[in-house]
Design a protein around this motif. Structure first.
Motif, mmCIF file in Angstrom:
data_model
loop_
_atom_site.group_PDB
_atom_site.id
_atom_site.type_symbol
_atom_site.label_atom_id
_atom_site.label_comp_id
_atom_site.label_asym_id
_atom_site.label_seq_id
_atom_site.Cartn_x
_atom_site.Cartn_y
_atom_site.Cartn_z
ATOM 1 N N HIS A 7 19.823 36.618 61.119
ATOM 2 C CA HIS A 7 20.723 36.207 62.894
ATOM 3 C C HIS A 7 21.438 37.041 63.031
ATOM 4 O O HIS A 7 22.098 37.979 63.012
ATOM 5 N N ALA A 14 27.520 33.458 63.345
ATOM 6 C CA ALA A 14 26.490 32.213 62.052
ATOM 7 C C ALA A 14 27.584 31.943 61.366
ATOM 8 O O ALA A 14 27.420 30.776 60.097
ATOM 9 N N ALA A 20 25.052 29.579 58.708
ATOM 10 C CA ALA A 20 25.070 29.961 57.900
ATOM 11 C C ALA A 20 23.115 29.666 57.266
ATOM 12 O O ALA A 20 23.839 28.737 56.345
#
Length: 348
Positions: A7, A14, A20
């Motif tokens: 990310h 996230a 995530a």
């Protein structure tokens, strides 16, 4: 590391909004009743190109020990500049997560701040680094990281660096795998004692463990390790080590990884709560009910199917209750013992 790898564009959002890519994000933590923990910056090992024999520039050849390259599981040490950039970047992610969370996440630098975060239903983050490759020989960066919020530190991961020698991931091998701390490692431990930074012993080999036990004035803590007598992984703790931790008023956090739980040391998916409780019972017998908690190793190891992510925590806690663990003991293992040992280490 999961946020750093997956990310890069917006790791804070996230984590805060999910999903995530790893085993933790704020929505899942809230659903599982996860109050907080040590959030680790870990520097991935660089790779050598065996075909071209051209060394990766992120490797500092000074850290390569004689003979280590002969082992297939050898993990080269990152160079200082690479490790520093990665570590500071990961810590910056945590700072940004806190800043953008609107009070839902709190980086905690004292036990009282952890308690306050829990009372306010904020996720309590304690900044940790696993392996001190980012820290220079003069320890200048330790001062900087401390000001950023660093409060716990593992001198090594399972590879050598300028501070010491990590224990490898090997089954049917004792933790006594070679040299321990270097002179710089002793200096680092002493500096951590002065700053009241917790020194994490989970990846240090046995000789290094006993060096820390000899020089440190803080409780001995292995944040995510299990009992060697039940699972003969070199990463686990012998009865003698558990005895030293108990004598120091220290702490052991149960590692949720299947290779460190199972008697056969495998990543077998047929791993249930009984394997976890077997180690918990043993650790409680050796350490007492005030010195054991959860170490997890989320995002760092192979987990049982029910513990595929943080949502497995309630399953484990329910299994503890069904096995006869009283509510007072469950509460100690779930969070009170962690806060207590951090308070004894940090002095606040």
């Amino acid at each position: 590391m999961q946020l750093w790898q997956q990310h890069r564009q917006d790791p804070a959002q996230a984590f805060l909004n999910g999903p995530a890519s790893g085993q933790l994000d704020l929505p899942r933590c809230r659903e599982a009743g996860f109050a907080g923990g040590l959030f680790a910056a870990w520097v991935p090992s660089p790779q050598l190109d065996p075909a071209s024999r051209v060394p990766d520039l992120t490797i500092d050849a000074r850290f390569l020990l004689e003979g280590t390259q002969k082992h297939a599981d050898f993990s080269p040490t990152p160079a200082l500049e690479f490790a520093r950039d990665v570590t500071i970047g990961m810590m910056a992610f945590l700072l940004r997560i806190e800043a953008q969370s609107q009070g839902a996440v709190k980086i905690c630098r004292s036990a009282q701040q952890i308690r306050e975060a829990m009372q306010n239903h904020a996720l309590a983050i304690v900044i940790h680094i696993e392996g001190a490759e980012a820290i220079d020989p003069d320890l200048y960066l330790l001062d900087v990281l401390f000001q950023m919020g660093l409060r716990t530190l593992g001198p090594v991961w399972s590879r050598p660096n300028i501070f010491g020698h990590g224990v490898p991931f090997k089954f049917n091998t004792s933790p006594d795998t070679g040299p321990g701390l270097t002179d710089l490692g002793v200096k680092l431990v002493e500096a951590c004692n002065r700053k009241h930074i917790m020194v994490d012993l989970s990846h240090l080999n046995e000789k290094g463990f006993w060096q820390v036990a000899d020089i440190s004035n803080a409780p001995l803590v292995a944040s995510h390790s299990n009992a060697f007598s039940l699972c003969a992984q070199s990463r686990n703790l012998t009865d003698a080590q558990l005895g030293a931790i108990q004598q120091s008023g220290g702490f052991v956090g149960l590692n949720f990884a299947t290779p460190f739980l199972r008697e056969d040391g495998t990543r077998d998916a047929n791993t249930g709560t009984g394997d976890y409780l077997r180690h918990l019972d043993y650790l409680l017998e050796k350490l007492g009910e005030d010195h054991v908690g959860f170490g997890s190793d989320y995002d760092g190891a192979s987990m049982a199917p029910f513990m595929k992510d943080v949502s497995g925590l309630p399953v484990l806690i329910n299994a503890m209750r069904e096995a006869g663990y009283g509510e007072a003991l469950v509460t100690k293992i779930a969070h009170k013992n962690w806060i207590s040992v951090l308070e004894r280490t940090w002095g606040e």
